[in-house]
Design a protein around this motif. Structure first.
Motif, PDB file in Angstrom:
ATOM      1  N   LEU A 149       1.233  -6.946   1.083  1.00 33.12           N
ATOM      2  CA  LEU A 149       1.002  -5.774   2.212  1.00 33.12           C
ATOM      3  C   LEU A 149       2.186  -4.773   2.211  1.00 33.12           C
ATOM      4  CD1 LEU A 149      -0.272  -8.105   5.141  1.00 33.12           C
ATOM      5  CD2 LEU A 149      -1.732  -6.537   3.664  1.00 33.12           C
ATOM      6  N   LEU A 150       3.191  -5.186   2.064  1.00 32.75           N
ATOM      7  CA  LEU A 150       4.372  -4.201   2.319  1.00 32.75           C
ATOM      8  C   LEU A 150       4.950  -3.828   0.942  1.00 32.75           C
ATOM      9  CD1 LEU A 150       6.637  -6.351   4.872  1.00 32.75           C
ATOM     10  CD2 LEU A 150       4.987  -4.526   5.351  1.00 32.75           C
ATOM     11  N   MET A 151       4.346  -4.267  -0.134  1.00 30.91           N
ATOM     12  CA  MET A 151       4.600  -3.535  -1.528  1.00 30.91           C
ATOM     13  C   MET A 151       6.030  -3.801  -2.049  1.00 30.91           C
ATOM     14  SD  MET A 151       1.765  -2.500  -2.616  1.00 30.91           S
ATOM     15  CE  MET A 151       2.185  -1.533  -4.077  1.00 30.91           C
ATOM     16  N   ASN A 152       6.579  -5.017  -1.531  1.00 31.41           N
ATOM     17  CA  ASN A 152       8.116  -5.650  -1.757  1.00 31.41           C
ATOM     18  C   ASN A 152       8.153  -5.953  -3.104  1.00 31.41           C
ATOM     19  OD1 ASN A 152       7.563  -7.820  -1.082  1.00 31.41           O
ATOM     20  ND2 ASN A 152       8.547  -7.806   0.740  1.00 31.41           N
ATOM     21  N   ASP A 153       9.361  -6.547  -3.354  1.00 33.54           N
ATOM     22  CA  ASP A 153       9.786  -7.109  -4.631  1.00 33.54           C
ATOM     23  C   ASP A 153       8.789  -8.606  -4.929  1.00 33.54           C
ATOM     24  OD1 ASP A 153      11.025  -8.632  -2.802  1.00 33.54           O
ATOM     25  OD2 ASP A 153      12.825  -8.905  -3.971  1.00 33.54           O
ATOM     26  N   LYS A 154       8.234  -9.045  -4.023  1.00 34.35           N
ATOM     27  CA  LYS A 154       7.375 -10.258  -4.132  1.00 34.35           C
ATOM     28  C   LYS A 154       5.790  -9.918  -4.153  1.00 34.35           C
ATOM     29  CE  LYS A 154      10.632 -13.204  -1.700  1.00 34.35           C
ATOM     30  NZ  LYS A 154      11.054 -14.161  -0.560  1.00 34.35           N
ATOM     31  N   PHE A 212      -0.054   5.674 -13.568  1.00 35.29           N
ATOM     32  CA  PHE A 212       0.073   5.179 -12.237  1.00 35.29           C
ATOM     33  C   PHE A 212      -0.560   4.236 -11.709  1.00 35.29           C
ATOM     34  CE2 PHE A 212       1.219   9.539 -13.067  1.00 35.29           C
ATOM     35  CZ  PHE A 212       2.394  10.042 -12.099  1.00 35.29           C
ATOM     36  N   ARG A 213      -0.431   3.695 -10.623  1.00 35.53           N
ATOM     37  CA  ARG A 213      -1.085   2.470 -10.249  1.00 35.53           C
ATOM     38  C   ARG A 213      -1.845   3.190  -8.612  1.00 35.53           C
ATOM     39  NH1 ARG A 213       2.439  -2.541  -8.833  1.00 35.53           N
ATOM     40  NH2 ARG A 213       3.907  -0.957  -8.835  1.00 35.53           N
ATOM     41  N   PRO A 214      -3.179   3.279  -8.904  1.00 34.98           N
ATOM     42  CA  PRO A 214      -3.718   3.780  -7.540  1.00 34.98           C
ATOM     43  C   PRO A 214      -3.347   2.983  -6.416  1.00 34.98           C
ATOM     44  CG  PRO A 214      -5.402   3.973  -9.132  1.00 34.98           C
ATOM     45  CD  PRO A 214      -4.172   3.078  -9.767  1.00 34.98           C
ATOM     46  N   HIS A 215      -3.288   3.543  -5.239  1.00 31.18           N
ATOM     47  CA  HIS A 215      -2.825   2.846  -3.922  1.00 31.18           C
ATOM     48  C   HIS A 215      -4.177   2.238  -3.709  1.00 31.18           C
ATOM     49  CE1 HIS A 215      -1.550   1.803   0.092  1.00 31.18           C
ATOM     50  NE2 HIS A 215      -0.445   1.986  -0.321  1.00 31.18           N
ATOM     51  N   PRO A 216      -3.877   0.586  -3.246  1.00 33.11           N
ATOM     52  CA  PRO A 216      -4.961   0.014  -3.068  1.00 33.11           C
ATOM     53  C   PRO A 216      -5.070  -0.147  -1.469  1.00 33.11           C
ATOM     54  CG  PRO A 216      -3.162  -1.379  -3.304  1.00 33.11           C
ATOM     55  CD  PRO A 216      -2.795  -0.054  -3.669  1.00 33.11           C
ATOM     56  N   LYS A 217      -6.540  -0.578  -1.100  1.00 32.67           N
ATOM     57  CA  LYS A 217      -6.977  -0.597   0.423  1.00 32.67           C
ATOM     58  C   LYS A 217      -6.054  -1.820   1.031  1.00 32.67           C
ATOM     59  CE  LYS A 217     -11.566   1.486   0.007  1.00 32.67           C
ATOM     60  NZ  LYS A 217     -12.803   1.355  -0.041  1.00 32.67           N
ATOM     61  N   TYR A 218      -5.550  -2.616   0.300  1.00 36.64           N
ATOM     62  CA  TYR A 218      -5.173  -4.077   0.682  1.00 36.64           C
ATOM     63  C   TYR A 218      -3.560  -3.864   1.052  1.00 36.64           C
ATOM     64  CZ  TYR A 218      -4.902  -4.684  -4.272  1.00 36.64           C
ATOM     65  OH  TYR A 218      -4.551  -4.314  -5.602  1.00 36.64           O
ATOM     66  N   SER A 219      -3.123  -2.554   0.693  1.00 40.94           N
ATOM     67  CA  SER A 219      -1.510  -2.554   0.788  1.00 40.94           C
ATOM     68  C   SER A 219      -1.273  -1.469   1.763  1.00 40.94           C
ATOM     69  CB  SER A 219      -0.757  -2.221  -0.437  1.00 40.94           C
ATOM     70  OG  SER A 219      -0.888  -3.333  -1.124  1.00 40.94           O
ATOM     71  N   PHE A 220      -0.080  -1.485   2.730  1.00 48.26           N
ATOM     72  CA  PHE A 220       0.159  -0.457   3.627  1.00 48.26           C
ATOM     73  C   PHE A 220       0.942   0.653   2.738  1.00 48.26           C
ATOM     74  CE2 PHE A 220       1.102  -4.203   6.668  1.00 48.26           C
ATOM     75  CZ  PHE A 220      -0.182  -4.113   7.134  1.00 48.26           C
ATOM     76  N   LYS A 275       5.781   0.869   8.302  1.00 50.65           N
ATOM     77  CA  LYS A 275       6.716   0.862   9.593  1.00 50.65           C
ATOM     78  C   LYS A 275       6.122   0.664  10.831  1.00 50.65           C
ATOM     79  CE  LYS A 275       9.919   4.591   7.675  1.00 50.65           C
ATOM     80  NZ  LYS A 275      10.564   5.903   7.814  1.00 50.65           N
ATOM     81  N   LEU A 276       4.651   1.108  11.062  1.00 48.90           N
ATOM     82  CA  LEU A 276       3.949   0.581  12.229  1.00 48.90           C
ATOM     83  C   LEU A 276       3.756  -0.922  12.437  1.00 48.90           C
ATOM     84  CD1 LEU A 276       1.145   3.306  12.299  1.00 48.90           C
ATOM     85  CD2 LEU A 276       3.105   3.047  13.917  1.00 48.90           C
ATOM     86  N   PHE A 277       3.610  -1.621  11.198  1.00 48.94           N
ATOM     87  CA  PHE A 277       3.513  -2.871  11.092  1.00 48.94           C
ATOM     88  C   PHE A 277       4.781  -3.727  11.522  1.00 48.94           C
ATOM     89  CE2 PHE A 277       3.908  -6.981   8.754  1.00 48.94           C
ATOM     90  CZ  PHE A 277       2.656  -7.787   9.516  1.00 48.94           C
ATOM     91  N   CYS A 278       5.884  -3.127  10.833  1.00 47.61           N
ATOM     92  CA  CYS A 278       7.214  -3.926  11.176  1.00 47.61           C
ATOM     93  C   CYS A 278       7.625  -3.604  12.597  1.00 47.61           C
ATOM     94  CB  CYS A 278       8.243  -3.180  10.191  1.00 47.61           C
ATOM     95  SG  CYS A 278       8.115  -3.816   8.384  1.00 47.61           S
ATOM     96  N   GLU A 279       7.275  -2.296  13.198  1.00 49.65           N
ATOM     97  CA  GLU A 279       7.657  -2.185  14.347  1.00 49.65           C
ATOM     98  C   GLU A 279       6.791  -2.857  15.280  1.00 49.65           C
ATOM     99  OE1 GLU A 279       6.931   2.176  14.913  1.00 49.65           O
ATOM    100  OE2 GLU A 279       8.517   2.676  14.136  1.00 49.65           O
ATOM    101  N   PHE A 280       5.772  -3.283  15.108  1.00 50.23           N
ATOM    102  CA  PHE A 280       4.570  -4.113  15.692  1.00 50.23           C
ATOM    103  C   PHE A 280       5.593  -5.625  15.918  1.00 50.23           C
ATOM    104  CE2 PHE A 280       1.684  -7.539  15.145  1.00 50.23           C
ATOM    105  CZ  PHE A 280       1.303  -7.649  16.299  1.00 50.23           C
ATOM    106  N   ILE A 281       5.852  -5.993  14.563  1.00 52.85           N
ATOM    107  CA  ILE A 281       6.468  -7.430  14.536  1.00 52.85           C
ATOM    108  C   ILE A 281       7.713  -7.481  15.299  1.00 52.85           C
ATOM    109  CG2 ILE A 281       7.596  -8.929  12.895  1.00 52.85           C
ATOM    110  CD1 ILE A 281       4.491  -9.039  12.707  1.00 52.85           C
ATOM    111  N   LEU A 320      -0.602 -13.274  14.053  1.00 52.95           N
ATOM    112  CA  LEU A 320      -0.483 -12.176  14.131  1.00 52.95           C
ATOM    113  C   LEU A 320      -0.899 -11.168  12.943  1.00 52.95           C
ATOM    114  CD1 LEU A 320       3.829 -12.353  14.437  1.00 52.95           C
ATOM    115  CD2 LEU A 320       1.741 -12.291  16.217  1.00 52.95           C
ATOM    116  N   ILE A 321      -1.108 -11.800  11.776  1.00 52.17           N
ATOM    117  CA  ILE A 321      -1.681 -10.737  10.868  1.00 52.17           C
ATOM    118  C   ILE A 321      -3.291 -10.773  10.877  1.00 52.17           C
ATOM    119  CG2 ILE A 321      -2.202 -10.793   8.250  1.00 52.17           C
ATOM    120  CD1 ILE A 321       0.506 -11.660   7.770  1.00 52.17           C
ATOM    121  N   PRO A 322      -4.074 -11.911  11.530  1.00 51.50           N
ATOM    122  CA  PRO A 322      -5.707 -11.825  11.485  1.00 51.50           C
ATOM    123  C   PRO A 322      -5.745 -10.520  12.261  1.00 51.50           C
ATOM    124  CG  PRO A 322      -4.731 -14.030  11.419  1.00 51.50           C
ATOM    125  CD  PRO A 322      -3.613 -13.397  11.683  1.00 51.50           C
ATOM    126  N   ARG A 323      -7.027  -9.818  11.926  1.00 52.31           N
ATOM    127  CA  ARG A 323      -7.471  -8.851  12.893  1.00 52.31           C
ATOM    128  C   ARG A 323      -8.002  -9.566  13.875  1.00 52.31           C
ATOM    129  NH1 ARG A 323     -11.677  -4.613  10.838  1.00 52.31           N
ATOM    130  NH2 ARG A 323     -13.204  -6.235  11.263  1.00 52.31           N
TER     131      ARG A 323
END
Length: 658
Positions: free
Chosen positions: A556-561, A591-599, A605-611, A650-653
């Motif tokens: 989701l956050l597109m980090n190293d994991k 290039f890798r097209p940006h997927p719908k399943y990643s922020f 930033k909005l997700f991290c501010e929510f957490i 927290l993650i489930p809609r």
């Protein structure tokens, strides 16, 4: 009829005559116990001057002998007497009194009831230890001290040492300071070694067993005195030429199970809880304890003789590796094997204080497929506890019974499950449930498993979807393999020697096709009931949930994991699915097209501010908000329960309000 008192003249308190006479006296004075369980102590020390617990009186009778001047047992039922003034136990009680009574009560009772014909040498040694403990628990820490006995102070001090991870050298310095600062005549031990030696008399020690450097065999039982490994012939010692005390390559610490189980019953604080499973079953159909599950109930049906006695013990086993050196650069894997007792209620059996360390398997490498070599002492003891059982005192009913025990299952993560079960968690047939019917394919640098839709309902829409592997799923779920099926597979295995020696078990051999994913026949199959168990090996849900959430959060956050890598996109193209996610080449760049399943960056930033703004009830979880990085783009350092909260809360809609 006059009471036989001839045994009083026998100076040998370990003789059968003295034991028989003392038993008759004890039976008689049971009627004189008050509502607290206290009775006048007729030992040579107390001389009927104090009221103490019934169990403690028996210790005194063995330790100090019978009061010779007490010829008419008027206080203990020989004749009626006038009411007497109740005298409280003049000895101040502390936390160790109950411990000593529990330990000594069970041992003394067994010595009295089952060892009538012994020579008395062993009994004398046991009583010597008990007399020393009684002396310690009754002696002052220093002259005039009324708050602590020397044993109570020592137990509390050792607990603080373990809890705060003090080194032995720092503890020695503290003891030296305390000894010099307290009044003369104090009972503070001079060193950690002396302190351990004193507390060891309480019991629950461990056995050190030497191990071959290649994990081939234990130097135990018939190989106890061997100097070389019976499998690979490697020396037992690090240096064979040393003249002093030799050092073994590896040492396994084995904590015998039987005395720990007996301690649960000989303590009146825990004995009453050991039959909770027989009375605390859920009546409304809710599963709140393993006793409410089908596996437990099937076991009761298959083995009615075992289940008929509610005091028989049901156990669960967990094992995993850890690095005892923390964050140091040295790689090391030490494996504790822990047991828990499911007789206890759920709010007790899963507490850390209820866990019993059974084995401490040394490193530096993981035991892997050689785990069975280290499990041998525990399995042998489990076999004895199932077949013969042990005579045990139940403090709740003040009676003896034959206690048996059964291991119901293990609980591990997936790699540890492979070591314990013998079914490898790698390769094309890694799934232990699907067994030989595992659905898997090879993609870039790894094997993936694509048959999960087989478990869905026949009309589920995902069965017809082409987004998973490019094909619809029409197969039924894989069949369930019976104990007879598993036994037939195990009988086909080729014999391989254990150990990591390059000339023996350590040679990497490719499994034959008929061996499937079995690397060995697990040692647990030596247990008579093991093949018939419905659930043999359970997976640690919290451990798996952590790994899944870690990967999900990283994606989701597109980090190293993240699991959304370039190789993953190439695999999508090879499988001809999810065309919008394939790699795109523009000029000399890919290039890798940006997927719908990643922020995207703003959503991240909005997700991290929510957490960061989440407020949890006290005790519900750790402070997740502090795990958000300063730039509000990532979340790091979460614990297992934090991942559980994220996945479940927290993650489930959330559902839309009506």
């Amino acid at each position: 009829m006059p009471i036989d008192k001839s045994w009083l003249t026998n100076p040998n308190r370990s003789s059968p005559e003295y034991k028989k006479g003392l038993n008759s006296f004890i039976e008689m004075c049971k009627e004189q116990v008050d509502d607290r369980g206290y009775v006048r102590c007729a030992c040579a020390k107390c001389q009927n001057s104090v009221l103490i617990s019934f169990t403690k009186m028996k210790f005194h009778m063995y330790s100090f002998g019978f009061c010779r001047t007490y010829t008419m047992w008027s206080y203990h039922g020989e004749s009626s007497i006038h009411p007497v003034i109740v005298v409280d136990d003049v000895e101040p009680r502390n936390d160790m009194d109950d411990v000593i009574e529990d330990v000594m009560g069970e041992r003394m009772e067994e010595d009295t009831n089952t060892n009538e014909g012994n020579s008395g040498t062993e009994s004398r040694g046991v009583r010597d230890d008990f007399e020393a403990l009684l002396k310690e628990v009754q002696s002052e820490l220093y002259p005039g001290c009324t708050k602590f006995s020397s044993l109570d102070f020592l137990a509390k001090l050792m607990h603080i040492k373990v809890k705060n991870k003090w080194t032995n050298s720092s503890f020695d310095e503290l003891l030296e300071l305390l000894q010099s600062s307290h009044p003369e005549g104090n009972k503070i031990p001079p060193s950690h070694y002396v302190a351990k030696k004193t507390l060891k008399k309480i019991g629950l020690g461990y056995e050190s067993i030497h191990v071959c450097k290649n994990d081939c065999a234990l130097f135990w039982k018939e190989h106890h005195s061997s100097q070389n490994c019976p499998v690979c012939n490697e020396s037992r010692w690090v240096d064979t030429n040393t003249k002093g005390k030799k050092v073994a390559h590896k040492v396994l610490r084995y904590f015998p199970l039987t005395p720990r189980l007996r301690r649960l019953y000989c303590s009146r604080h825990t004995a009453k809880d050991m039959i909770w499973h027989n009375t605390g079953q859920s009546e409304e159909g809710t599963m709140r304890h393993p006793v409410d599950g089908t596996s437990w109930k099937e076991f009761d049906i298959k083995y009615p003789d075992f289940s008929r006695e509610p005091r028989n013990v049901r156990l669960g086993l967990a094992a995993d590796g850890f690095n005892p050196f923390g964050n140091m650069s040295s790689a090391h894997s030490t494996w504790p094997v822990v047991l828990t007792t499911y007789n206890l209620p759920p709010w007790i059996c899963m507490k850390e204080s209820s866990f019993m360390l059974s084995l401490l398997i040394p490193g530096p490498k993981s035991p892997g497929k050689d785990m069975d070599v280290f499990l041998r002492p525990l399995v042998d003891e489990l076999k004895h506890l199932w077949q013969s059982g042990v005579r045990t005192k139940d403090a709740a009913t003040n009676s003896f019974f034959t206690m048996k025990a059964a291991l119901l299952w293990t609980i591990n993560d997936f790699p540890a499950r492979s070591s314990l079960s013998g079914w490898s968690g790698q390769g094309y047939k890694a799934c232990p449930t699907c067994n030989e019917d595992t659905s898997s394919i090879r993609v870039t640098n790894k094997v993936v498993y694509v048959g999960h839709r087989r478990f869905l309902d026949a009309k589920h829409p995902w069965r017809t979807s082409l987004d998973f592997n490019g094909e619809p799923e029409t197969r039924a779920p894989p069949k369930q393999f019976s104990p007879a099926d598993i036994e037939a597979q195990l009988e086909r295995l080729l014999h391989r020697l254990p150990g990591k020696h390059p000339d023996f078990g350590g040679v990497t051999r490719k499994r034959e096709d008929f061996e499937l994913n079995w690397s060995k026949r697990s040692i647990f199959f030596e247990l008579e009931y093991w093949p018939s168990l419905q659930l043999k090996h359970n997976l640690d849900v919290m451990h798996i949930e952590r790994n899944v959430c870690d990967s999900l959060l990283g994606t989701l956050l597109m980090n190293d994991k993240t699991k959304d890598t370039s190789n993953a996109r190439v695999d999508l193209e090879k499988l001809k699915i999810r065309r919008t996610q394939w790699l795109e080449k523009k000029g000399n760049k890919i290039f890798r097209p940006h997927p719908k399943y990643s922020f995207k960056i703003t959503d991240r930033k909005l997700f991290c501010e929510f957490i960061k703004d989440v407020k949890l009830p006290d005790g519900f979880g750790s402070n997740i908000r502090k795990r958000v990085t300063d730039n509000n783009t990532n979340i790091t350092g979460l614990k297992s329960h934090d991942y559980h909260i994220l996945m479940q809360r927290l993650i489930p809609r959330p559902k839309r309000m009506p």
